[in-house]
Design a protein around this motif. Sequence first.
Motif, PDB file in Angstrom:
ATOM      1  N   TYR A 101       5.025  -6.340   3.581  1.00 22.72           N
ATOM      2  CA  TYR A 101       5.210  -4.894   3.680  1.00 22.72           C
ATOM      3  C   TYR A 101       6.663  -4.473   3.484  1.00 22.72           C
ATOM      4  CZ  TYR A 101       0.480  -5.053   5.530  1.00 22.72           C
ATOM      5  OH  TYR A 101      -0.865  -5.273   5.674  1.00 22.72           O
ATOM      6  N   ALA A 102       7.595  -5.338   3.838  1.00 24.79           N
ATOM      7  CA  ALA A 102       9.006  -4.975   3.697  1.00 24.79           C
ATOM      8  C   ALA A 102       9.869  -6.226   3.851  1.00 24.79           C
ATOM      9  CB  ALA A 102       9.413  -3.944   4.744  1.00 24.79           C
ATOM     10  N   GLN A 103      11.027  -6.170   3.191  1.00 22.34           N
ATOM     11  CA  GLN A 103      12.059  -7.188   3.392  1.00 22.34           C
ATOM     12  C   GLN A 103      13.412  -6.490   3.473  1.00 22.34           C
ATOM     13  OE1 GLN A 103      11.753 -11.381   1.968  1.00 22.34           O
ATOM     14  NE2 GLN A 103      10.931 -10.384   0.160  1.00 22.34           N
ATOM     15  N   GLU A 104      14.260  -6.985   4.383  1.00 22.06           N
ATOM     16  CA  GLU A 104      15.596  -6.420   4.578  1.00 22.06           C
ATOM     17  C   GLU A 104      15.533  -4.899   4.709  1.00 22.06           C
ATOM     18  OE1 GLU A 104      18.542  -7.960   5.094  1.00 22.06           O
ATOM     19  OE2 GLU A 104      17.347  -9.789   5.217  1.00 22.06           O
ATOM     20  N   ALA A 105      14.578  -4.425   5.478  1.00 19.39           N
ATOM     21  CA  ALA A 105      14.380  -2.981   5.631  1.00 19.39           C
ATOM     22  C   ALA A 105      15.238  -2.439   6.768  1.00 19.39           C
ATOM     23  CB  ALA A 105      12.915  -2.681   5.915  1.00 19.39           C
ATOM     24  N   PRO A 106      16.001  -1.369   6.515  1.00 18.06           N
ATOM     25  CA  PRO A 106      16.779  -0.737   7.589  1.00 18.06           C
ATOM     26  C   PRO A 106      15.846   0.037   8.515  1.00 18.06           C
ATOM     27  CG  PRO A 106      17.004   0.512   5.565  1.00 18.06           C
ATOM     28  CD  PRO A 106      16.201  -0.702   5.218  1.00 18.06           C
ATOM     29  N   LEU A 107      16.013  -0.164   9.821  1.00 20.76           N
ATOM     30  CA  LEU A 107      15.167   0.480  10.814  1.00 20.76           C
ATOM     31  C   LEU A 107      16.017   0.983  11.973  1.00 20.76           C
ATOM     32  CD1 LEU A 107      12.336  -2.226  11.053  1.00 20.76           C
ATOM     33  CD2 LEU A 107      12.171  -0.023   9.874  1.00 20.76           C
ATOM     34  N   TYR A 108      15.471   1.938  12.719  1.00 22.91           N
ATOM     35  CA  TYR A 108      16.158   2.380  13.930  1.00 22.91           C
ATOM     36  C   TYR A 108      15.152   2.978  14.897  1.00 22.91           C
ATOM     37  CZ  TYR A 108      15.915   7.243  12.196  1.00 22.91           C
ATOM     38  OH  TYR A 108      15.481   8.458  11.742  1.00 22.91           O
ATOM     39  N   ALA A 131      19.671   0.132  16.124  1.00 27.33           N
ATOM     40  CA  ALA A 131      19.257   0.088  14.719  1.00 27.33           C
ATOM     41  C   ALA A 131      19.437  -1.336  14.215  1.00 27.33           C
ATOM     42  CB  ALA A 131      20.081   1.068  13.885  1.00 27.33           C
ATOM     43  N   GLY A 132      18.955  -1.587  13.001  1.00 27.85           N
ATOM     44  CA  GLY A 132      19.108  -2.922  12.434  1.00 27.85           C
ATOM     45  C   GLY A 132      18.397  -3.048  11.114  1.00 27.85           C
ATOM     46  N   ARG A 133      18.365  -4.279  10.630  1.00 27.74           N
ATOM     47  CA  ARG A 133      17.744  -4.559   9.333  1.00 27.74           C
ATOM     48  C   ARG A 133      16.837  -5.781   9.510  1.00 27.74           C
ATOM     49  NH1 ARG A 133      18.955  -2.841   4.214  1.00 27.74           N
ATOM     50  NH2 ARG A 133      20.810  -1.780   4.992  1.00 27.74           N
ATOM     51  N   VAL A 134      15.541  -5.578   9.400  1.00 31.90           N
ATOM     52  CA  VAL A 134      14.573  -6.640   9.661  1.00 31.90           C
ATOM     53  C   VAL A 134      14.462  -7.568   8.459  1.00 31.90           C
ATOM     54  CG1 VAL A 134      12.614  -5.260   8.836  1.00 31.90           C
ATOM     55  CG2 VAL A 134      12.233  -7.108  10.501  1.00 31.90           C
ATOM     56  N   ASP A 135      14.359  -8.879   8.716  1.00 39.36           N
ATOM     57  CA  ASP A 135      14.243  -9.852   7.631  1.00 39.36           C
ATOM     58  C   ASP A 135      12.980  -9.603   6.816  1.00 39.36           C
ATOM     59  OD1 ASP A 135      16.541 -11.070   8.459  1.00 39.36           O
ATOM     60  OD2 ASP A 135      15.625 -12.965   9.048  1.00 39.36           O
TER      61      ASP A 135
END
Length: 212
Positions: A102-109, A116-120
């Motif tokens: 569904y996502a890679q290196e996605a910025p989230l908060y 906040a962060g960036r999920v692998d």
Amino acid sequence: MKSVTTEKGRRYETPDGLELPSITTVLSILSRESIAKWRKRVGEKKANEISRIASTRGTSIHEICEKYIDNDPDYLKDVMPHNIQTFKTMQPIIDDCLGTVYAQEAPLYSTHLGVAGRVDCVAEFNGQISIIDFKTSRKYKKRDWCHSYFMQECAYSIMWEERTGTPITQLVTLIAVDNTTPVLYIEHRDDWVRPLREVIEQYEEENTSVKF
């Protein structure tokens, strides 16, 4: 999201105009004493060199995993042989367990958590949508040594649900270890919400000038 590194660590500017600390910065308070003792024991010069090598290696393995999962045919281009060898130990697990991505290196908060962060990686793992984190280590890591990893992934799961409305409860930590098979830990998000909130509260108390 835009990010900036300050004296207090990395911070992200959200689309809403908030400035939030990265989850890695928040969780770093858990290891600062042990790291300080280690640096004192081995010396600053050696500690800096070890940290640099570990960071470079970790970044390389992350990039290989990301490109491989993206089906990039050049995922091993210009990669050092020892990093290729490390990835090859992880590859069978990725091939056997990973499903829809569904996502890679996605910025989230999360405004709820104030981080906040960036999920692998967000993907199906053994058929269940999961937060997946890729790590590297020179030696085997016991589960008790990985609590900060689980809290980080817990934070990403909460961020993901807040941003998308889709709950994720499975947390997957895949750790490549030198000269042996990888370590795989699978956790449930709800077991780590309380410890995560306690660390965030401690961080906020130590940084009273930071508003959430």
